[in-house]
Structures are given as structure tokens and as C-alpha cells.
Write an enzyme that holds these catalytic residues in place. Sequence first.
Site, mmCIF file in Angstrom:
data_model
loop_
_atom_site.group_PDB
_atom_site.id
_atom_site.type_symbol
_atom_site.label_atom_id
_atom_site.label_comp_id
_atom_site.label_asym_id
_atom_site.label_seq_id
_atom_site.Cartn_x
_atom_site.Cartn_y
_atom_site.Cartn_z
ATOM 1 N N GLY A 22 8.140 5.813 0.285
ATOM 2 C CA GLY A 22 8.684 6.009 -1.052
ATOM 3 C C GLY A 22 7.566 6.143 -2.062
ATOM 4 O O GLY A 22 6.378 6.006 -1.736
ATOM 5 N N GLY A 25 6.240 5.575 -10.219
ATOM 6 C CA GLY A 25 5.345 6.022 -11.267
ATOM 7 C C GLY A 25 3.918 5.543 -11.088
ATOM 8 O O GLY A 25 2.961 6.223 -11.481
ATOM 9 N N VAL A 29 4.241 4.286 -1.386
ATOM 10 C CA VAL A 29 4.282 3.285 -0.325
ATOM 11 C C VAL A 29 4.370 4.002 1.013
ATOM 12 O O VAL A 29 5.184 4.916 1.193
ATOM 13 C CB VAL A 29 5.479 2.329 -0.503
ATOM 14 C CG1 VAL A 29 5.499 1.283 0.623
ATOM 15 C CG2 VAL A 29 5.407 1.630 -1.859
ATOM 16 N N TYR A 94 6.288 -5.096 6.398
ATOM 17 C CA TYR A 94 7.207 -3.967 6.469
ATOM 18 C C TYR A 94 8.603 -4.510 6.705
ATOM 19 O O TYR A 94 8.875 -5.163 7.717
ATOM 20 C CB TYR A 94 6.799 -3.028 7.600
ATOM 21 C CG TYR A 94 7.794 -1.927 7.866
ATOM 22 C CD1 TYR A 94 8.307 -1.139 6.834
ATOM 23 C CD2 TYR A 94 8.222 -1.661 9.171
ATOM 24 C CE1 TYR A 94 9.221 -0.136 7.076
ATOM 25 C CE2 TYR A 94 9.143 -0.644 9.424
ATOM 26 C CZ TYR A 94 9.635 0.105 8.376
ATOM 27 O OH TYR A 94 10.546 1.109 8.621
ATOM 28 N N ASP A 137 12.007 -6.814 -13.563
ATOM 29 C CA ASP A 137 12.557 -5.550 -13.052
ATOM 30 C C ASP A 137 13.527 -5.832 -11.902
ATOM 31 O O ASP A 137 13.509 -5.134 -10.889
ATOM 32 C CB ASP A 137 11.420 -4.632 -12.581
ATOM 33 C CG ASP A 137 11.870 -3.177 -12.433
ATOM 34 O OD1 ASP A 137 12.963 -2.839 -12.926
ATOM 35 O OD2 ASP A 137 11.122 -2.389 -11.824
ATOM 36 N N ASN A 142 14.988 -3.020 -6.156
ATOM 37 C CA ASN A 142 13.926 -3.990 -5.879
ATOM 38 C C ASN A 142 14.418 -5.200 -5.095
ATOM 39 O O ASN A 142 13.774 -6.252 -5.100
ATOM 40 C CB ASN A 142 13.265 -4.430 -7.189
ATOM 41 C CG ASN A 142 12.460 -3.302 -7.805
ATOM 42 O OD1 ASN A 142 11.987 -2.412 -7.106
ATOM 43 N ND2 ASN A 142 12.319 -3.322 -9.114
ATOM 44 N N ASP A 155 8.493 -5.429 -5.369
ATOM 45 C CA ASP A 155 7.985 -4.717 -6.553
ATOM 46 C C ASP A 155 7.769 -5.645 -7.744
ATOM 47 O O ASP A 155 8.610 -5.760 -8.638
ATOM 48 C CB ASP A 155 8.907 -3.562 -6.946
ATOM 49 C CG ASP A 155 8.183 -2.563 -7.855
ATOM 50 O OD1 ASP A 155 7.138 -2.933 -8.427
ATOM 51 O OD2 ASP A 155 8.656 -1.422 -7.996
#
Length: 306
Positions: A22, A25, A29, A94, A137, A142, A155
Amino acid sequence: MKVVDLTGQRISERYVVKKTLGYGGMGSVYLVYDERKHRDVALKLLHDKHRDHDWIVARFAREVEVLRTLDHPNVVDLIDAGIDGRMLYYTMEYIKGYNLREWMYLKNPMDFSSVVHILCLVAKGLNYVHRRYIHRDIAPENVMVCKDGTVKIIDFGLARKNVCDEGLTLIGTNLGRVEYNSPEQERNAATADYRADIYPLGRMLYEMMTGDLPARDATIESLAADLPDGCLSFLKHTLAPDPEQRYRSAGEAGATLLAVYQQLNRGQQTGLAPSAPSVTEGPTGFWQRLLRFFRSMATRLRKKGS
């Protein structure tokens, strides 16, 4: 935005890129193979276009520092961080699963037991994070949900210490996903406290149960009418415009939601009582150097602003 295909490339003579997972901004990743530990891990790489912007590099370094100090089953695990040429990166576990946004698409509509399970574990992780930091966030994108039911908050790029700290937050700006931001975070993210992370729990509850985000101008009573009995109080104490009227902690929010579920199911136990382990102390070695780097960046930024 075009993502650089690094498939097959070795980073720091340790990580072999397998595929792109992914991008955002700040960075991309990748799924990489750790030749030292003989396992797959995720690698977040700062976009090269940001490499010469001190403010963005400092924010990336702060994300690493935040993750370094967190150790909780409901928070993604940091593994390593480093620099390879112009590449600034860190690696983390992961997570085999889907983010909550994808999970909602797969499971729409979601049953109340699954919603409670996920949100209670998010609240559990937040209760621990809030000992030191504010995430700022919290949103479905997330939150990772594994096939075994494990839930991980990811994140931490916008996280900051759980005190008023305007060092890397431009005064008057809002951060995070607007759909889940609290009113005070929309006004000024620099002064919002941990209760800004409690607000999106109410919005996610409604969205997970109905498939739609709650309208900002809707009354809490009208929203609760679409949800199982007992959810009114939870919405009142998460979506309150005034943070003083919200739950005193994420742990309290999770415990309340669990109690609602247990009441509806005649006291069934789900094993999701909020708790948090101790925080790892003290940077050493590479982390000490990275912390010094971060502090030097912050000093340079303050001098630029003066």
C-alpha cells in the site's frame, strides 16, 4: 501517485522486497523477506520526494520513536529502522488480515458481537497508547483485523505525546481523516487531547452496524434508534461535541460497550476486559542515535520558525 516498484530489490543487505502492500502521502509499505530473521515483515519507506524536507523527515522519525516505546498485543510491533542511501525506512510485523475498511466490505452488515469484539480491542490498545501518546488518526483504515480475531492499531504517523505539544503540528491545522475527526481536532489538532481518539469509536460503531457514517447534524437519539438496545449511552459518551462529556478513558469506553453486549446476551463473558501492560523503557544503540537525530530535526525546525 505512482508507486516505485521495488520488487526483488535488497534493502540494507537484509530485506528483499516481495511486493507492494500500500501507499500513502508520506510513504509506501512493502512486504519484504527478512533474511536475518527468516520471516516476512512489512517495510514502510518514506517517499524520496520528502527526503529533503526536514519537517516530514522529523515526523517520520517521530513515528519510529513512538512505535519503539509501545509494546501491546493490540498495537503493531516495530522491528527495525534504518537508512540505506536515500531510503529512510522502518520495519514492522506483517499482519495477515484486512484493515477494518476492507473487513466491513467483506462482512457487511456486521453482527453486533463482531463489532463489540473489534472495538473493545481497539479501545484496549488505545487505553495503553494513551499512557504516553494520542494517535490522532483512528479510523477503519488504521485498524487491522486478522483472521484469528486479533486486532491491531497501525499508522502512528500523526501521533504525538499526550500533552499539549505543538512542535510538529502546525497551529490551526486539522489532521487525520475528516470523517472521524472530533470537533476539537478539526478546530486545532495541536491542542486536542486523548479524548479526540475516543470520538471516532462512536462513529465507527455506527458505520460498522449500518454501513453508513452518522450524519454530523443527526441527534444521538436518532442514531441510537438504528442500533441495538443499550447503545445510546455509548454514543452519548463518545460522540459528545464537548470532550468533557466523553468517557474518561478508552478503557472505560470499551468496558461500557462490553457491558452492553453482555446485558443483551444475559451476561456472557467474552474475555475482552480492558487492560494494558507496562511500557518498555529507555532507548539504546541505534534507537538512541535515531532519537538524537529526531531531536536535532526538531531544534532546526524551531530555529526556522523563530
